[in-house]
Design a protein around this motif. Structure first.
Motif: not given
Length: 458
Positions: A46-57
């Motif tokens: 969720w931190f990655a999705l919140d800060t990047t908005g990308s499922p790939g990232k």
């Protein structure tokens, strides 16, 4: 020694507590660690999705965390015994706690870059695998010291892990929803510190937790020889090799679920992280019940049949149901049933491994087997993130579910799996036994993750 009424003396009671204390320490430290692992399971994606908005990232972050786990387990087995399992466990927890705490700290300071997030997750992956392995290989010795039967100790170990995962997931989902993913990562760092304190105090003076002092000095040649012995034993046992290959495939598929597919599905269809926490918690609670049930009655059941049934129920169905529904209730019921199925897997694998591997090869074989079952995990999240962005969530879920189903047919198709129900065998031909096969000797491959959870810290 007892008094005429059959009551234990104070000395006997104290001795019994001392005998059980180290096993209780490892179980408690693992409970704390896995509770924190559940915070990571939900907090980092969720931190990655919140800060990047990308499922790939988000998938790439999972790749960066998983690849170092593979590298450290691939080569770490011969080192753990010589450094000491207690020392390795403590150092592992401290480094991982510091790395996790740096993520929200740098974010609050406004200097966290995506490459920094990937690097810090890589540090946690590199260091937590040896720590988890060090604690795991202690369990047979500590169970024998405590007078606990092997199948019961295996079920207890897994049940504690399942219970911790259930609690941690429920708490993490709520914390992410109400306090944010960065706060969850601070709490996760604290669990590493608490685990280190428990091991520091509770395993002091336990011989099997101390460095090996009477073996040959670890030179490059000795190190290579130790690695060869572990891998040779594993590859010459058809049953152990079959187990490793099957769990290797399912670990990669489960990684795709926990790091990308479930968080994306929860964000797009189910209403957010609280729903994800509920799903993971219910799955883990039912897996706990399955592990406890197997511990009570499993000794009377055929292992191969129970193992195959558990994997068929716990493997593919959650992926298929998630692909076909956009509401929480059907997936909740499916994950509850899957949890019961997955709950029997680790106790069976643990018992089989304890019976098959000689004591003298313990850390070498666990290093080889853990590296094997982790071989696909770096690719799980990476591939899932790529597929979701290219073909969409639903086709990805259905494709991975189909692959999971085919993989779980292995125990029913290949004859070598019949060895699960056989009397413990002699070491594979050409491999020195290094000592008699003992209930305190061998170690297991990495615990099997279910679709609702992730691997315990290794």
């Amino acid at each position: 020694m007892t008094v005429p009424g059959g009551n234990e003396t104070a000395a006997d009671t104290g001795a019994a507590k001392n005998a059980r204390g180290p096993l209780a320490t490892v179980l408690t430290a693992n409970a704390v660690s896995i509770t924190g692992n559940s915070l990571t399971l939900i907090g980092v994606p969720w931190f990655a999705l919140d800060t990047t908005g990308s499922p790939g990232k988000a998938g790439f972050v999972a790749f960066c965390a998983a690849l170092p786990v593979l590298l450290s387990t691939l080569a770490g087995g011969p080192v753990i015994d010589r450094l000491g399992r207690r020392r390795v466990s403590i150092a592992s927890d401290l480094v991982c706690g510091l790395a996790l705490a740096m993520i929200p700290l740098l974010h609050h300071l406004g200097v966290l870059e995506f490459w920094m997030l990937c690097a810090l997750m890589a540090v946690t992956g590199l260091f937590h695998a040896p720590g988890e392995m060090a604690r795991h290989v202690l369990v047979p010795d500590l169970a024998q010291r405590a007078g606990t039967a092997l199948p019961r100790a295996a079920s207890l170990y897994d049940a504690v892990a399942r219970g911790a995962r259930m609690t941690g997931a429920a708490v993490a989902g709520l914390l992410v929803a109400f306090l944010g993913a960065d706060t969850v990562l601070f709490l996760d760092a604290a669990t590493f510190g608490l685990s280190a304190l428990l091991v520091t105090a509770g395993l002091r003076g336990v011989p099997s937790a101390e460095p090996m002092r009477d073996g040959p000095r670890l030179s490059p040649a000795r190190y290579r020889a130790d690695l060869r012995e572990g891998y040779a034993y594993l590859f010459r046992s058809r049953l152990l090799l079959g187990i490793m290959v099957m769990v290797m495939v399912t670990n990669g598929l489960a990684q795709s679920w926990s790091s990308v597919l479930l968080p994306v599905h929860a964000r797009e269809e189910l209403g957010g992280p609280a729903a994800q926490g509920l799903l993971v918690s219910v799955f883990a609670g039912c897996a706990l019940a399955g592990a406890l049930l197997y511990g009570a009655v499993g000794v009377r059941l055929p292992r191969r049949a129970v193992f195959a049934a558990g994997f068929l129920v716990g493997g593919a169905p959650p992926y298929v149901v998630a692909a076909l529904t956009d509401t929480t209730a059907p997936l909740l019921v499916t994950l509850a049933a899957a949890g019961f199925g997955v709950g029997v897997l680790n106790p069976i694998l643990t018992t089989v491994m304890y019976e098959q591997v000689p004591e003298a090869l313990r850390s070498r074989v666990v290093g080889a087997s853990t590296a094997g079952v982790l071989l696909t995990t770096p690719l799980g999240g990476l591939a899932a993130g790529f597929l979701v962005e290219r073909v969409g969530l639903t086709p990805t879920l259905l494709g991975i579910g189909a692959l999971y189903f085919l993989t779980t047919l292995a125990p029913l198709v290949f004859p070598s799996w019949r060895g699960m129900d056989a009397t413990p065998a002699a070491p594979p031909k050409g491999i020195p036994d290094g000592g008699s096969v003992s209930s305190s000797g061998p170690s297991t491959p990495a615990p099997v993750p279910g679709p609702g959870g992730t691997r315990p810290r290794r």
